[in-house]
Design a protein around this motif. Structure first.
Motif, PDB file in Angstrom:
ATOM      1  N   UNK A  82       0.707  -1.133   0.041  1.00  0.00           N
ATOM      2  CA  UNK A  82      -0.231  -0.066   0.151  1.00  0.00           C
ATOM      3  C   UNK A  82       1.021   1.290  -0.043  1.00  0.00           C
ATOM      4  N   UNK A  83       1.925   1.459   0.760  1.00  0.00           N
ATOM      5  CA  UNK A  83       2.981   2.436   0.865  1.00  0.00           C
ATOM      6  C   UNK A  83       3.360   2.625  -0.379  1.00  0.00           C
ATOM      7  N   UNK A  84       4.066   1.743  -1.013  1.00  0.00           N
ATOM      8  CA  UNK A  84       4.787   1.860  -2.176  1.00  0.00           C
ATOM      9  C   UNK A  84       3.880   2.160  -3.513  1.00  0.00           C
ATOM     10  N   UNK A  85       2.323   1.572  -3.356  1.00  0.00           N
ATOM     11  CA  UNK A  85       1.540   2.081  -4.359  1.00  0.00           C
ATOM     12  C   UNK A  85       0.975   3.340  -4.218  1.00  0.00           C
ATOM     13  N   UNK A  86       0.989   3.830  -3.278  1.00  0.00           N
ATOM     14  CA  UNK A  86       0.372   5.238  -2.918  1.00  0.00           C
ATOM     15  C   UNK A  86       1.043   6.287  -2.546  1.00  0.00           C
ATOM     16  N   UNK A  87       2.507   6.361  -2.387  1.00  0.00           N
ATOM     17  CA  UNK A  87       3.233   7.254  -2.192  1.00  0.00           C
ATOM     18  C   UNK A  87       4.631   7.270  -2.975  1.00  0.00           C
ATOM     19  N   UNK A  88       5.137   8.384  -2.813  1.00  0.00           N
ATOM     20  CA  UNK A  88       6.348   8.587  -3.773  1.00  0.00           C
ATOM     21  C   UNK A  88       7.805   8.390  -2.819  1.00  0.00           C
ATOM     22  N   UNK A  89       8.608   7.470  -3.312  1.00  0.00           N
ATOM     23  CA  UNK A  89       9.753   7.005  -2.532  1.00  0.00           C
ATOM     24  C   UNK A  89      10.895   8.141  -2.824  1.00  0.00           C
ATOM     25  N   UNK A  90      11.290   9.177  -1.825  1.00  0.00           N
ATOM     26  CA  UNK A  90      12.265  10.080  -1.733  1.00  0.00           C
ATOM     27  C   UNK A  90      13.624   9.961  -1.542  1.00  0.00           C
ATOM     28  N   UNK A  91      13.789   8.530  -1.084  1.00  0.00           N
ATOM     29  CA  UNK A  91      15.225   8.049  -0.699  1.00  0.00           C
ATOM     30  C   UNK A  91      15.576   8.766   0.650  1.00  0.00           C
ATOM     31  N   UNK A  92      17.052   9.343   0.374  1.00  0.00           N
ATOM     32  CA  UNK A  92      17.660   9.841   1.537  1.00  0.00           C
ATOM     33  C   UNK A  92      17.193  11.487   1.726  1.00  0.00           C
ATOM     34  N   UNK A 108       1.737  19.348  -1.165  1.00  0.00           N
ATOM     35  CA  UNK A 108       1.513  18.289  -0.419  1.00  0.00           C
ATOM     36  C   UNK A 108       1.190  17.032  -1.273  1.00  0.00           C
ATOM     37  N   UNK A 109       1.852  15.798  -0.890  1.00  0.00           N
ATOM     38  CA  UNK A 109       1.594  14.600  -1.463  1.00  0.00           C
ATOM     39  C   UNK A 109       2.450  13.617  -0.413  1.00  0.00           C
ATOM     40  N   UNK A 110       1.895  12.255  -0.569  1.00  0.00           N
ATOM     41  CA  UNK A 110       2.387  11.162   0.331  1.00  0.00           C
ATOM     42  C   UNK A 110       3.939  10.679  -0.193  1.00  0.00           C
ATOM     43  N   UNK A 111       4.775  10.757   0.832  1.00  0.00           N
ATOM     44  CA  UNK A 111       6.006  10.348   0.704  1.00  0.00           C
ATOM     45  C   UNK A 111       6.526   9.420   1.658  1.00  0.00           C
ATOM     46  N   UNK A 112       7.545   8.713   1.161  1.00  0.00           N
ATOM     47  CA  UNK A 112       8.262   7.712   2.420  1.00  0.00           C
ATOM     48  C   UNK A 112       9.773   7.971   1.748  1.00  0.00           C
ATOM     49  N   UNK A 113      10.500   7.537   2.583  1.00  0.00           N
ATOM     50  CA  UNK A 113      12.153   7.540   2.309  1.00  0.00           C
ATOM     51  C   UNK A 113      12.821   7.119   3.665  1.00  0.00           C
ATOM     52  N   UNK A 114      13.924   7.493   3.770  1.00  0.00           N
ATOM     53  CA  UNK A 114      14.848   7.282   4.842  1.00  0.00           C
ATOM     54  C   UNK A 114      15.470   8.646   5.613  1.00  0.00           C
ATOM     55  N   UNK A 115      15.625   8.593   6.752  1.00  0.00           N
ATOM     56  CA  UNK A 115      16.134   9.876   7.414  1.00  0.00           C
ATOM     57  C   UNK A 115      16.823   9.389   8.438  1.00  0.00           C
TER      58      UNK A 115
END
Length: 142
Positions: A82-92, A108-115
């Motif tokens: 679900x996360x991978x399908x509905x949000x953008x991976x922005x990495x580091x 605004x948009x749904x994102x995920x990545x690493x911090x």
């Protein structure tokens, strides 16, 4: 490496790992093995059961590591999907992107990545709504 169950002369039991049986004997004869409870160097091995795995049956299928083996693993796999399908991976760049969205610099948009932990903590302290995911992002390997 070999693990031995040991006991000192004061009847304290403990275990320790050695490079080999010869290494154990060398250390024991040099009084280099001591009880972690009392420091006694009069040590002897005690009875131990070997850690032997039963053989696999010839017709038994090997589990596929890519398939969930429990309800929890299945739920985690679905969450990842679900996360991978509905949000953008922005990495580091996650912390910078989240901050820019919060400050209105970008849409605004749904994102995920690493911090880094300190960057995530700073985002939370500044009121940026972020949460850790219970899985690591997929990374392409060479």
């Amino acid at each position: 490496m070999i693990r031995y169950n040991l006991r000192c002369s004061k009847d304290h039991g403990f275990e320790s790992w050695f490079q080999s049986a010869e290494a154990y004997e060398t250390l024991l004869s040099a009084a280099q093995i001591a009880c972690p409870v009392c420091g006694d160097s009069s040590i002897e091995k005690t009875l131990m059961a070997p850690a032997v795995r039963p053989a696999r049956k010839a017709g038994e299928a090997k589990p596929k590591l890519s398939e969930p083996t429990s309800e929890i693993e299945a739920a985690m796999a679905e969450l990842r999907r679900q996360v991978e399908a509905n949000s953008d991976y922005v990495g580091l760049n996650f912390a910078a992107e989240a901050r820019r969205m919060h400050e209105g610099e970008i849409d605004q948009r749904a994102i995920y990545g690493e911090a880094k932990p300190e960057d995530a903590r700073a985002l939370l302290e500044d009121g940026v709504p972020v949460a850790p995911l219970p899985f690591m992002p997929r990374r392409k390997a060479n």
